[in-house]
Every structure is written in C-alpha cells, then in structure tokens.
Design a protein around this motif. Structure first.
Motif, mmCIF file in Angstrom:
data_model
loop_
_atom_site.group_PDB
_atom_site.id
_atom_site.type_symbol
_atom_site.label_atom_id
_atom_site.label_comp_id
_atom_site.label_asym_id
_atom_site.label_seq_id
_atom_site.Cartn_x
_atom_site.Cartn_y
_atom_site.Cartn_z
ATOM 1 N N ASP B 114 53.798 17.121 75.423
ATOM 2 C CA ASP B 114 54.251 19.063 75.307
ATOM 3 C C ASP B 114 54.658 19.005 74.456
ATOM 4 O O ASP B 114 54.404 20.520 74.093
ATOM 5 N N ALA B 115 55.490 18.871 73.691
ATOM 6 C CA ALA B 115 56.080 19.083 72.483
ATOM 7 C C ALA B 115 54.878 18.453 71.435
ATOM 8 O O ALA B 115 55.185 17.328 71.323
ATOM 9 N N SER B 116 53.922 18.957 70.749
ATOM 10 C CA SER B 116 53.241 18.256 69.393
ATOM 11 C C SER B 116 54.675 17.788 68.372
ATOM 12 O O SER B 116 55.313 18.621 68.047
ATOM 13 N N GLY B 117 54.032 17.019 67.747
ATOM 14 C CA GLY B 117 54.659 16.904 66.495
ATOM 15 C C GLY B 117 55.581 15.388 67.042
ATOM 16 O O GLY B 117 56.872 15.779 66.506
ATOM 17 N N ALA B 118 56.231 15.401 68.419
ATOM 18 C CA ALA B 118 56.818 14.203 68.463
ATOM 19 C C ALA B 118 56.855 13.252 67.864
ATOM 20 O O ALA B 118 55.902 12.344 67.245
ATOM 21 N N ARG B 119 57.897 12.610 68.159
ATOM 22 C CA ARG B 119 57.842 11.523 66.865
ATOM 23 C C ARG B 119 59.405 10.223 66.605
ATOM 24 O O ARG B 119 60.053 10.761 66.696
ATOM 25 N N TRP B 120 59.051 9.333 66.036
ATOM 26 C CA TRP B 120 60.341 8.255 66.832
ATOM 27 C C TRP B 120 60.726 8.647 64.639
ATOM 28 O O TRP B 120 60.952 8.744 64.366
ATOM 29 N N GLU B 121 62.451 8.411 64.985
ATOM 30 C CA GLU B 121 63.388 8.574 64.237
ATOM 31 C C GLU B 121 64.805 7.787 64.215
ATOM 32 O O GLU B 121 64.783 7.514 65.401
ATOM 33 N N PRO B 122 65.247 6.929 63.109
ATOM 34 C CA PRO B 122 66.088 5.948 63.001
ATOM 35 C C PRO B 122 67.683 6.664 64.199
ATOM 36 O O PRO B 122 67.565 8.345 63.298
ATOM 37 N N VAL B 123 68.083 6.375 64.426
ATOM 38 C CA VAL B 123 69.150 7.422 65.220
ATOM 39 C C VAL B 123 70.777 7.357 64.480
ATOM 40 O O VAL B 123 70.836 8.898 64.090
ATOM 41 N N ASP B 124 70.831 7.022 63.030
ATOM 42 C CA ASP B 124 71.626 7.422 62.264
ATOM 43 C C ASP B 124 71.127 8.137 61.131
ATOM 44 O O ASP B 124 72.210 8.008 60.077
ATOM 45 N N ALA B 125 69.744 8.818 61.705
ATOM 46 C CA ALA B 125 69.043 9.069 60.359
ATOM 47 C C ALA B 125 68.719 10.613 60.957
ATOM 48 O O ALA B 125 68.002 11.500 59.772
ATOM 49 N N ALA B 126 69.006 10.710 62.133
ATOM 50 C CA ALA B 126 68.343 12.340 62.861
ATOM 51 C C ALA B 126 69.020 13.076 62.514
ATOM 52 O O ALA B 126 68.733 14.270 62.381
ATOM 53 N N ALA B 127 70.567 13.220 62.617
ATOM 54 C CA ALA B 127 71.153 14.813 62.134
ATOM 55 C C ALA B 127 70.666 14.985 60.990
ATOM 56 O O ALA B 127 70.145 14.802 60.140
ATOM 57 N N PRO B 128 71.254 16.592 60.937
ATOM 58 C CA PRO B 128 71.401 17.361 62.207
ATOM 59 C C PRO B 128 70.254 17.589 62.811
ATOM 60 O O PRO B 128 69.166 18.362 62.414
ATOM 61 N N LEU B 129 70.350 17.504 63.983
ATOM 62 C CA LEU B 129 68.679 18.125 65.352
ATOM 63 C C LEU B 129 70.027 19.125 65.532
ATOM 64 O O LEU B 129 71.070 19.867 65.213
ATOM 65 N N ALA B 130 68.791 20.652 66.057
ATOM 66 C CA ALA B 130 69.065 21.651 66.904
ATOM 67 C C ALA B 130 70.144 21.743 67.822
ATOM 68 O O ALA B 130 70.502 20.082 68.933
ATOM 69 N N PHE B 131 70.780 22.338 68.249
ATOM 70 C CA PHE B 131 71.793 22.888 69.483
ATOM 71 C C PHE B 131 72.789 21.229 69.164
ATOM 72 O O PHE B 131 73.501 20.921 67.684
ATOM 73 N N ASP B 132 73.851 21.211 70.148
ATOM 74 C CA ASP B 132 74.561 20.154 69.749
ATOM 75 C C ASP B 132 74.241 18.416 70.993
ATOM 76 O O ASP B 132 74.379 18.222 70.983
ATOM 77 N N HIS B 133 72.765 18.763 69.659
ATOM 78 C CA HIS B 133 71.657 17.335 70.307
ATOM 79 C C HIS B 133 72.255 16.050 69.079
ATOM 80 O O HIS B 133 73.027 14.976 70.045
#
Lengths: 228, 228
Positions: B114-133
DNA sequence: GCAATAGTGTCTTTCAGACAGTATGAC
DNA sequence: GTCATACTGTCTGAAAGACACTATTGC
C-alpha cells in the motif's frame, strides 16, 4: 497511517471497567443494572463514552471515580484488549476499551455513583451480562490471574494493612487453588520488597494473632509466583 | 455503559502495525515513509483506518496483507494497549489500536504494498518516528521480549525450518543478551512440543552441519524461559 | 592431521513442593 | 492445661547456571 478520503460513519469509543475484589471468600466484580434498552434490566460492567478532550486512561479513571468514588491514581488500572466486533452493540458501531481495576474489599459500592443499583457479584455467577461483557469479564479475570504471578498486584486486593494469610487468601480465591501456607510464607518473605512488617498484630476470635504487613516498594516478583 | 445524549464529534480509530523480524543480527521493524502531511517524509508504522463493517482484528489482518502480502492467519498478531491522547494526531481525534506482528526474515518488504517505500529498520535506530510511534514501538518490543519468556512465539521469527542455533539467536537479539548454547539446547529439548526434528541438516561453510527443526504444537512454555 | 561449529554430560546452586514441628494467643 | 491459629525448619526433587568434553563436517 494512510490518509484516505472516505465517508465517515458514526463510530463511538467507550471505556468499560471490570472492577474486581475479593469478598466473602470469592472473586467478585462490580456490576450495574442497565436502566435503558438495549439489555434493559440486565447487569453490565460500568463504563461510558470517551469524551473528545480526554485521554483513554483519563476516561477510565473518571468512570472509576464516578462509579465507586475511588481515585484511579491510587488503584492499579490495567488496559485490556479492545472489543470492536461490528455487531457487539445494537445501537451502532461501538469500540470499547476495557480496563481491569483491582480494589480492596470496599464496604459497599459507594452511593451517589453514576448508575444506581451498582453491586458486587461473584464472577462465576455473573453471566449472562449485557453486550459482550461476559467475554470482557473473562479476559479480565484471566489477566488478573496472570498478573498475580509476576507482580505484587495481589496487595491491591488487600487494605493498607493485611496479614500474610490475607494475601495468601487472595491468591487462593483468584487462582481457585489451595496454597501451602508454609511455602507461601517463605516465598513472600524471601521476595525483597513484596511486603514489610508494620509491627502490629491482628487479634482474632481464637488462636494466635497474626502479624500485620503493608505493601513493599517492589512491583514485580522475580522469580515469579508459580500457579501450575 | 451509560446511554448519554451528547454531541458527537469526529472520532476515528486506526490500526497500526509493529511488524518485527530478526535480520542481520538485529531486531528490525517494518516502516513506511509518509507521503503526506503531517510528518511528511518521516518514517511511521504501517497502518490505516478501521472500516465500519470490520472487526478491529480483521482490520489488522487486512493492513498486514496490504503492507507485506503476509497472511494474518499464519502470523501471530498480538494486540497492544491503545494510544488515545487527544493531541497525538494533529489532524483530529484519532485513537489507535496497535498490533505486534512477528515475521520471519522476509526477502524484502513485498512490492505492491500500500505505502511505497516500505523498509526494515533496526528498532534501536528507528527514532524519531511520526506521531507517537516511537512509544508504540517501545511497547511492542517490550511485549515481544515478555512473550519469548512464556510462549513459543520465537519460532515465528524463524522460517519453517530452522536450527536450534537460529532459535537461540532470536532470543539473544530480542533480549540483547548472550545465552549459553548448551543450557539453551537442554531447555528447548526438554520442553515438550517446542520444536520437533525434521531429520534434515543444514550444511555451512565450515564446521559440523546443524540439525533442522520445525515448530512443535506447544504454544506455551512451562516452566518459562527466564530472561534475568 | 587442523579448524570450526554442533551437540552432550556433569557439577552446583537455587528454589518449589511436601510435610513436621514450635509459638502465641484465648479460655 | 486445651484449643485454635500463626509461624519456622527440614528434606527432596526439578531445573537453571556454569563449565568441559565429544562429534561431525571441510580442508
């Protein structure tokens, strides 16, 4: 979160409370009698609609206050999985966020509560409740059982002062299983910060008086209390 | 549930997915890049609005299918506590129901999602995400850690065939802690129904080939796998 | 043979489960 | 003293943690 243009139909969110206590040797839940259709006259979990300006947890605390007069900040409130099946409320689409609250044996449900006719019922004699509240109650009870294993939440079923026997009784009633008092005492005693002695004693009709304790600062039990 | 007459304001419910996997020795999460405001260009958890005619769990399965092509019935989906603070979405009042999904190391996020550009990211390098994600992801990771203790969910991070070393690796990566291979083998072996041997072996560049296993029929671990 | 990884065996400590005995109150 | 309940101590078995050894492949 995709920003999809679509017709927005009526969707409401409620908060329901499964307020559990141990009364008269049984695990009991606070129920209210419904005054209106649907399910008029049936018992239901207390709850209400989420207001637009409040957080979901706030709504739960507000409902708890309204129904019981208890302060949500002093009681542990645990969120349970939402129930959102399309047909669960005949009035329309309602998604509910249920909360588990654990209360000491209150004298009686506080008067002046929102819904008149609030009363305690044993959880195994509550069915059939309105809506899907039987399912919600089942989830709440199972969650409480699991929480007793790894947290010190059992002390929330007791008053500020309690005996080890009182605490064991909570476990026995919630788990529906007898526990060996000697092994239980040892387990509680060697778990740092579970309870601390107040120095007081509680006399009873017969036999040796029991020492009194209050909650310790620990919140988790490691190693866990085992149920099986 | 009180039936209170009140003005009904716009309230929407979304489902967000924290899809976790173990890739390249790290715990990773599937993220999408937002194409619209707010938070345009920022990474976010995949998700979408709840439709009026579907259950919340259905919506989660549908989103999972749309984003990854994975069938929700084959993957374990676990509901997390809702996030519903009034200001969490600048567009209006949105309450979200987050789900934790556990996936094997997929070749790459499925195209046509659905959303283009989906990709894996390490959880400890993900921040900052949108909203309160960021908060949602934190809860998801902690839930995954706890689930590894008492359930056989770790096998869902592996493919259909895996070695005991693969499984131990899942635990080490999720728990961020080395485990003794010998004690781990013993623990897995003596837990009835955790894994069963396929008879096959997996050769590698060097050293003795490892025996292959598949998931057993057990879903819970008793006694639990201990983290501390 | 060597290197490298997979898998097994043993000792020790911790802790749950089972059970017997002692302590402290009321009478 | 008796009765009733609170509390402590001991033995045993299960299982986790620590660690040494054997097994099977490629070269």
């Amino acid at each position: 979160m995709t920003s999809r243009a679509r017709k927005h139909e009526d969707l409401r969110v409620t908060v329901d409370l499964a307020i559990l206590t141990v009364r008269e040797e049984r695990l009991q839940v606070l129920l209210v009698e419904r005054g209106n259709e649907p399910y008029q006259g049936r018992l239901a979990l207390p709850g209400g609609f989420l207001r637009v300006d409040e957080d979901v947890a706030e709504a739960a605390e507000r409902e708890l206050k309204e129904e019981t007069g208890l302060d949500g900040r002093s009681l542990p409130l645990e969120q349970l999985p939402v129930f959102g099946a399309p047909g669960r409320d005949p009035r329309g689409r309602v998604v509910t966020v249920p909360y588990l609250a654990i209360a000491p044996d209150l004298p009686v449900p506080v008067a002046g509560s929102d819904a008149s006719g609030a009363r305690w019922e044993p959880v195994d004699a509550a069915a059939p409740l309105a809506f899907d509240h039987d399912d919600i109650l089942g989830v709440a009870v199972e969650r409480a059982r699991v929480m007793l294993e790894r947290t010190t939440i059992a002390t929330a079923f007791c008053g500020t002062e309690f005996t080890i026997g009182d605490l064991r009784h909570v476990y026995e009633v919630v788990w529906q299983r007898p526990l060996d008092p000697r092994n239980f005492n040892r387990k509680v005693g060697q778990t740092e910060g579970f309870v601390e002695p107040t120095g007081g004693k509680r006399a009873q009709e017969t036999g040796r008086p029991a020492a009194l304790y209050r909650r310790g600062r620990a919140t988790t039990l490691y190693p866990p209390m085992l149920r099986e």
